[in-house]
Design a protein around this motif. Structure first.
Motif, PDB file in Angstrom:
ATOM      1  N   GLN A 194      49.259  46.771  47.013  1.00 12.77           N
ATOM      2  CA  GLN A 194      49.522  45.580  47.818  1.00 12.77           C
ATOM      3  C   GLN A 194      48.244  44.793  48.073  1.00 12.77           C
ATOM      4  OE1 GLN A 194      51.689  46.355  51.442  1.00 12.77           O
ATOM      5  NE2 GLN A 194      51.470  44.258  52.196  1.00 12.77           N
ATOM      6  N   VAL A 195      47.151  45.500  48.380  1.00 12.76           N
ATOM      7  CA  VAL A 195      45.864  44.823  48.599  1.00 12.76           C
ATOM      8  C   VAL A 195      45.460  44.049  47.361  1.00 12.76           C
ATOM      9  CG1 VAL A 195      43.389  45.187  48.963  1.00 12.76           C
ATOM     10  CG2 VAL A 195      45.037  46.487  50.310  1.00 12.76           C
ATOM     11  N   ARG A 196      45.609  44.681  46.198  1.00 13.87           N
ATOM     12  CA  ARG A 196      45.220  44.043  44.932  1.00 13.87           C
ATOM     13  C   ARG A 196      46.134  42.877  44.576  1.00 13.87           C
ATOM     14  NH1 ARG A 196      46.721  47.543  40.012  1.00 13.87           N
ATOM     15  NH2 ARG A 196      48.724  46.649  40.668  1.00 13.87           N
ATOM     16  N   ASP A 197      47.446  43.113  44.626  1.00 13.48           N
ATOM     17  CA  ASP A 197      48.394  42.094  44.176  1.00 13.48           C
ATOM     18  C   ASP A 197      48.417  40.875  45.094  1.00 13.48           C
ATOM     19  OD1 ASP A 197      48.932  43.851  42.166  1.00 13.48           O
ATOM     20  OD2 ASP A 197      50.940  44.400  42.868  1.00 13.48           O
ATOM     21  N   GLU A 198      48.173  41.087  46.381  1.00 12.78           N
ATOM     22  CA  GLU A 198      48.185  39.981  47.338  1.00 12.78           C
ATOM     23  C   GLU A 198      46.784  39.439  47.616  1.00 12.78           C
ATOM     24  OE1 GLU A 198      50.189  41.352  50.825  1.00 12.78           O
ATOM     25  OE2 GLU A 198      52.089  41.732  49.773  1.00 12.78           O
ATOM     26  N   ALA A 199      45.776  39.995  46.919  1.00 12.01           N
ATOM     27  CA  ALA A 199      44.377  39.574  47.091  1.00 12.01           C
ATOM     28  C   ALA A 199      43.958  39.604  48.563  1.00 12.01           C
ATOM     29  CB  ALA A 199      44.161  38.184  46.498  1.00 12.01           C
ATOM     30  N   GLN A 200      44.398  40.630  49.271  1.00 16.15           N
ATOM     31  CA  GLN A 200      44.053  40.764  50.688  1.00 16.15           C
ATOM     32  C   GLN A 200      42.548  40.913  50.878  1.00 16.15           C
ATOM     33  OE1 GLN A 200      45.956  40.810  53.462  1.00 16.15           O
ATOM     34  NE2 GLN A 200      48.043  40.836  52.644  1.00 16.15           N
ATOM     35  N   PHE A 201      41.879  41.500  49.903  1.00 17.44           N
ATOM     36  CA  PHE A 201      40.443  41.744  50.015  1.00 17.44           C
ATOM     37  C   PHE A 201      39.657  40.452  50.219  1.00 17.44           C
ATOM     38  CE2 PHE A 201      41.711  41.491  45.563  1.00 17.44           C
ATOM     39  CZ  PHE A 201      40.870  40.507  45.069  1.00 17.44           C
ATOM     40  N   PRO A 232      34.442  39.867  47.301  1.00 21.25           N
ATOM     41  CA  PRO A 232      34.641  39.011  46.127  1.00 21.25           C
ATOM     42  C   PRO A 232      35.642  39.560  45.122  1.00 21.25           C
ATOM     43  CG  PRO A 232      32.587  40.226  45.918  1.00 21.25           C
ATOM     44  CD  PRO A 232      33.108  40.507  47.301  1.00 21.25           C
ATOM     45  N   SER A 233      35.889  40.869  45.178  1.00 18.71           N
ATOM     46  CA  SER A 233      36.809  41.472  44.214  1.00 18.71           C
ATOM     47  C   SER A 233      37.462  42.710  44.813  1.00 18.71           C
ATOM     48  CB  SER A 233      36.063  41.875  42.935  1.00 18.71           C
ATOM     49  OG  SER A 233      35.149  42.936  43.208  1.00 18.71           O
ATOM     50  N   PHE A 234      38.549  43.128  44.207  1.00 20.15           N
ATOM     51  CA  PHE A 234      39.260  44.339  44.636  1.00 20.15           C
ATOM     52  C   PHE A 234      38.357  45.555  44.500  1.00 20.15           C
ATOM     53  CE2 PHE A 234      42.023  47.940  43.231  1.00 20.15           C
ATOM     54  CZ  PHE A 234      42.664  48.167  44.437  1.00 20.15           C
ATOM     55  N   GLU A 235      37.610  45.619  43.386  1.00 17.12           N
ATOM     56  CA  GLU A 235      36.718  46.756  43.152  1.00 17.12           C
ATOM     57  C   GLU A 235      35.621  46.833  44.206  1.00 17.12           C
ATOM     58  OE1 GLU A 235      38.916  45.708  39.606  1.00 17.12           O
ATOM     59  OE2 GLU A 235      37.592  44.531  40.886  1.00 17.12           O
ATOM     60  N   ALA A 236      35.059  45.662  44.576  1.00 17.93           N
ATOM     61  CA  ALA A 236      34.009  45.633  45.591  1.00 17.93           C
ATOM     62  C   ALA A 236      34.551  46.096  46.940  1.00 17.93           C
ATOM     63  CB  ALA A 236      33.430  44.226  45.711  1.00 17.93           C
ATOM     64  N   TYR A 237      35.762  45.672  47.273  1.00 18.89           N
ATOM     65  CA  TYR A 237      36.387  46.103  48.525  1.00 18.89           C
ATOM     66  C   TYR A 237      36.560  47.621  48.556  1.00 18.89           C
ATOM     67  CZ  TYR A 237      40.354  47.441  51.431  1.00 18.89           C
ATOM     68  OH  TYR A 237      41.183  48.106  52.306  1.00 18.89           O
ATOM     69  N   LYS A 296      32.929  49.319  48.778  1.00 19.12           N
ATOM     70  CA  LYS A 296      32.144  49.067  49.994  1.00 19.12           C
ATOM     71  C   LYS A 296      32.869  49.508  51.269  1.00 19.12           C
ATOM     72  CE  LYS A 296      28.648  47.117  47.886  1.00 19.12           C
ATOM     73  NZ  LYS A 296      27.299  47.754  47.870  1.00 19.12           N
ATOM     74  N   GLU A 297      34.155  49.246  51.348  1.00 19.16           N
ATOM     75  CA  GLU A 297      34.867  49.536  52.592  1.00 19.16           C
ATOM     76  C   GLU A 297      35.538  50.902  52.588  1.00 19.16           C
ATOM     77  OE1 GLU A 297      38.250  47.348  55.318  1.00 19.16           O
ATOM     78  OE2 GLU A 297      36.393  46.358  54.767  1.00 19.16           O
ATOM     79  N   LEU A 298      36.061  51.325  51.441  1.00 18.56           N
ATOM     80  CA  LEU A 298      36.811  52.580  51.388  1.00 18.56           C
ATOM     81  C   LEU A 298      36.036  53.718  50.727  1.00 18.56           C
ATOM     82  CD1 LEU A 298      40.295  51.169  50.307  1.00 18.56           C
ATOM     83  CD2 LEU A 298      39.359  51.404  52.605  1.00 18.56           C
ATOM     84  N   HIS A 299      34.878  53.400  50.147  1.00 14.77           N
ATOM     85  CA  HIS A 299      34.069  54.397  49.425  1.00 14.77           C
ATOM     86  C   HIS A 299      34.869  55.019  48.272  1.00 14.77           C
ATOM     87  CE1 HIS A 299      30.541  54.566  52.193  1.00 14.77           C
ATOM     88  NE2 HIS A 299      31.432  54.110  53.038  1.00 14.77           N
ATOM     89  N   ILE A 300      35.614  54.181  47.599  1.00 17.77           N
ATOM     90  CA  ILE A 300      36.410  54.623  46.457  1.00 17.77           C
ATOM     91  C   ILE A 300      35.897  53.897  45.218  1.00 17.77           C
ATOM     92  CG2 ILE A 300      38.702  54.596  45.403  1.00 17.77           C
ATOM     93  CD1 ILE A 300      39.882  54.785  48.177  1.00 17.77           C
ATOM     94  N   LYS A 301      35.498  54.658  44.215  1.00 15.82           N
ATOM     95  CA  LYS A 301      34.958  54.065  42.999  1.00 15.82           C
ATOM     96  C   LYS A 301      36.049  53.334  42.214  1.00 15.82           C
ATOM     97  CE  LYS A 301      31.292  57.513  42.443  1.00 15.82           C
ATOM     98  NZ  LYS A 301      30.722  58.571  41.576  1.00 15.82           N
ATOM     99  N   LYS A 302      35.594  52.424  41.367  1.00 11.49           N
ATOM    100  CA  LYS A 302      36.505  51.597  40.575  1.00 11.49           C
ATOM    101  C   LYS A 302      37.494  52.444  39.792  1.00 11.49           C
ATOM    102  CE  LYS A 302      36.451  48.230  36.777  1.00 11.49           C
ATOM    103  NZ  LYS A 302      35.585  47.416  35.876  1.00 11.49           N
TER     104      LYS A 302
END
Length: 210
Positions: free
Chosen positions: A45-52, A58-63, A66-72
């Motif tokens: 949902q975050v990705r598809d709705e561009a909530q980030f 600037p991007s889903f991967e960056a979000y 940086k915020e969730l500590h989850i790698k691409k």
């Protein structure tokens, strides 16, 4: 004791208004190892709705990083695995309150999602094995091994010949250098190795430019 990532996520969660979608995703990220499907669903949902973008990234991967500590790569696996279930399961199954906890093991769904992406697993085949992956009695490692053998990855394509020749030329030059630096190696041998390295580098240049 909390890990650094968990601690950072907890601090971020404390700075975000409770009850907001962003806060919900943060809490899911903190506990995603036990409820991967919850986080996978939210990340889609975050990705598809561009909530980030609303949250300053600037991007889903960056979000994710940086915020969730989850790698691409991890974010990709989570979203792809949940999307696989969303494609093959009825919506009411994924909307059920108990869904995240009873979802099939992540490592098993990941194997099936990969197989589906490669065209090895059809919807009818998934239906035939569905009961086995939703059955909690069978260990996840056994299921993963079973499906990995059933849907093997194709062997990797060999590298281009130009790349192979270039690597061989580099190896030959390295060998020639080491031989010339060793006092116990006769100079005649070192010279032949150097000449071979010259020939390989010439061959590599010719193949690359061809």
């Amino acid at each position: 004791m909390l890990s650094v990532a968990e601690s950072d996520i907890q601090k971020k969660a404390q700075s975000v208004p409770p009850g907001t979608f962003r806060h919900t995703v943060l809490l899911a990220a903190k506990r995603f190892k036990s409820t991967w499907a919850e986080l996978g669903k939210l990340l889609v949902q975050v990705r598809d709705e561009a909530q980030f973008e609303q949250w300053g990234y600037p991007s889903f991967e960056a979000y994710c990083l940086k915020e969730l500590h989850i790698k691409k790569q991890t974010a990709l696996k989570l979203t792809r695995s949940f999307s696989f279930l969303a494609k093959h399961e009825p919506p009411e199954e994924l909307e059920a309150q108990e869904f995240p906890q009873k979802a099939p093991p992540f490592e098993v769904v990941e194997v099936l999602a990969d197989a589906a992406d490669r065209g090895q697993l059809s919807p009818s085949e998934y239906r035939s094995l569905r009961d086995s992956i939703w059955n909690e009695e069978k260990p996840a490692n056994e299921l993963k091994r079973e499906f990995t053998e059933r849907f093997p990855r194709p062997p990797p394509e060999p590298p281009p010949e130009s790349l192979q020749v270039r690597k061989l030329a580099q190896m030959t030059r390295k060998l020639a250098s080491e031989l010339s630096g060793c006092r116990r190696v006769p100079s005649a041998i070192a010279e032949r190795a150097s000449a071979l390295a010259d020939d390989m580098e010439e061959l590599s240049a010719g193949v690359t430019n061809a």
